[in-house]
Scaffold this motif. Structure first.
Motif, mmCIF file in Angstrom:
data_model
loop_
_atom_site.group_PDB
_atom_site.id
_atom_site.type_symbol
_atom_site.label_atom_id
_atom_site.label_comp_id
_atom_site.label_asym_id
_atom_site.label_seq_id
_atom_site.Cartn_x
_atom_site.Cartn_y
_atom_site.Cartn_z
ATOM 1 N N ASN A 1 20.639 4.862 0.808
ATOM 2 C CA ASN A 1 22.041 4.545 1.138
ATOM 3 C C ASN A 1 22.710 5.623 1.980
ATOM 4 O O ASN A 1 23.877 5.485 2.327
ATOM 5 N N GLN A 2 21.991 6.688 2.328
ATOM 6 C CA GLN A 2 22.557 7.742 3.166
ATOM 7 C C GLN A 2 21.875 7.858 4.532
ATOM 8 O O GLN A 2 22.098 8.804 5.274
ATOM 9 N N ILE A 3 21.047 6.884 4.870
ATOM 10 C CA ILE A 3 20.395 6.889 6.189
ATOM 11 C C ILE A 3 21.457 6.660 7.259
ATOM 12 O O ILE A 3 22.334 5.829 7.106
ATOM 13 N N ARG A 4 21.379 7.448 8.332
ATOM 14 C CA ARG A 4 22.347 7.294 9.423
ATOM 15 C C ARG A 4 21.610 7.428 10.760
ATOM 16 O O ARG A 4 20.504 7.957 10.819
ATOM 17 N N ALA A 5 22.247 6.921 11.809
ATOM 18 C CA ALA A 5 21.617 6.947 13.128
ATOM 19 C C ALA A 5 22.592 7.481 14.167
ATOM 20 O O ALA A 5 23.805 7.291 14.052
ATOM 21 N N GLN A 6 22.045 8.168 15.187
ATOM 22 C CA GLN A 6 22.818 8.667 16.322
ATOM 23 C C GLN A 6 22.042 8.349 17.589
ATOM 24 O O GLN A 6 20.819 8.479 17.622
ATOM 25 N N PHE A 7 22.753 7.970 18.633
ATOM 26 C CA PHE A 7 22.113 7.678 19.915
ATOM 27 C C PHE A 7 22.673 8.629 20.952
ATOM 28 O O PHE A 7 23.880 8.658 21.197
ATOM 29 N N CYS A 8 21.803 9.414 21.556
ATOM 30 C CA CYS A 8 22.248 10.429 22.495
ATOM 31 C C CYS A 8 21.181 10.631 23.572
ATOM 32 O O CYS A 8 20.017 10.870 23.249
ATOM 33 N N SER A 9 21.589 10.536 24.829
ATOM 34 C CA SER A 9 20.713 10.797 25.983
ATOM 35 C C SER A 9 19.407 10.016 25.920
ATOM 36 O O SER A 9 18.332 10.566 26.162
ATOM 37 N N GLY A 10 19.477 8.747 25.555
ATOM 38 C CA GLY A 10 18.289 7.899 25.542
ATOM 39 C C GLY A 10 17.389 8.071 24.336
ATOM 40 O O GLY A 10 16.307 7.503 24.288
ATOM 41 N N ILE A 11 17.819 8.850 23.354
ATOM 42 C CA ILE A 11 17.026 9.040 22.140
ATOM 43 C C ILE A 11 17.846 8.576 20.947
ATOM 44 O O ILE A 11 18.989 8.996 20.762
ATOM 45 N N LEU A 12 17.243 7.699 20.140
ATOM 46 C CA LEU A 12 17.866 7.241 18.901
ATOM 47 C C LEU A 12 17.315 8.105 17.774
ATOM 48 O O LEU A 12 16.105 8.160 17.557
ATOM 49 N N TYR A 13 18.209 8.827 17.105
ATOM 50 C CA TYR A 13 17.836 9.678 15.977
ATOM 51 C C TYR A 13 18.199 8.945 14.687
ATOM 52 O O TYR A 13 19.357 8.590 14.489
ATOM 53 N N VAL A 14 17.223 8.726 13.826
ATOM 54 C CA VAL A 14 17.475 8.112 12.521
ATOM 55 C C VAL A 14 17.216 9.197 11.485
ATOM 56 O O VAL A 14 16.079 9.644 11.295
ATOM 57 N N ILE A 15 18.311 9.655 10.845
ATOM 58 C CA ILE A 15 18.250 10.761 9.893
ATOM 59 C C ILE A 15 18.200 10.187 8.490
ATOM 60 O O ILE A 15 19.048 9.385 8.106
ATOM 61 N N MET A 16 17.176 10.616 7.727
ATOM 62 C CA MET A 16 16.958 10.094 6.381
ATOM 63 C C MET A 16 16.946 11.234 5.376
ATOM 64 O O MET A 16 15.919 11.907 5.207
ATOM 65 N N PRO A 17 18.081 11.488 4.702
ATOM 66 C CA PRO A 17 18.142 12.559 3.713
ATOM 67 C C PRO A 17 17.210 12.278 2.536
ATOM 68 O O PRO A 17 17.044 11.128 2.127
ATOM 69 N N LYS A 18 16.616 13.349 1.999
ATOM 70 C CA LYS A 18 15.716 13.216 0.854
ATOM 71 C C LYS A 18 16.469 13.463 -0.448
ATOM 72 O O LYS A 18 17.441 14.216 -0.481
#
Length: 155
Positions: free
Chosen positions: A87-104
């Motif tokens: 429930n804390q997964i988040r995404a950022q899109f910057c300069s053609g790269i999609l970052y999907v951050i998944m906290p442990k």
């Protein structure tokens, strides 16, 4: 007007850290095809979802020509580890790269152990062991005093 989509598979790279995992999805900024220069993906054209089966589904779709007849799209699916706080997964899109951050989660949470319940169970078990040990000692003492005919005990 129907769009014809060309499927592609973007380059994906994992970055593993102690507190989180990050998935980088590299999306092409420009595609040169038949001398036509096409812009890259926009944030609105991307979707990051968590399926009911616990998989992370990432997809994107865009028109690739000025006529709106052709497009590019992708869809990738990744199994999410039990150690991830879904429930804390988040995404950022910057300069053609999609970052999907998944906290442990913490180590105990990832193992499926409720830390508070585990501590409480340990305390209850310790208390029961103490009660059993004291009860046993008292019972042995009463038995020895009542039934043992040793000469040094009664005098």
């Amino acid at each position: 007007m129907e769009i014809t989509y060309e499927e592609f598979e973007p380059f994906c790279k994992w970055k593993r850290e102690p507190n989180s995992d990050t998935l980088e999805i590299h999306l092409p900024g420009k595609i040169l095809k038949k001398r036509l220069e096409i812009a890259g993906f926009k944030r609105q054209q991307l979707r990051v979802q968590l399926s009911s089966s616990g998989n992370l589904v990432i997809s994107g779709e865009r028109e690739s020509d000025s006529d709106g007849k052709k497009g590019n799209r992708f869809r990738r699916e990744f199994k999410v580890s039990n150690e991830i706080e879904a429930n804390q997964i988040r995404a950022q899109f910057c300069s053609g790269i999609l970052y999907v951050i998944m906290p442990k989660r913490s180590t105990a949470e990832a193992a499926g152990v409720d830390v508070k319940a585990s501590t409480m169970n340990w305390s209850k078990r310790l208390a029961m062991e103490i009660i059993v040990a004291v009860s046993s000692a008292v019972a042995v003492g009463v038995y020895v005093t009542k039934y043992c005919q040793c000469s040094h005990l009664g005098s």
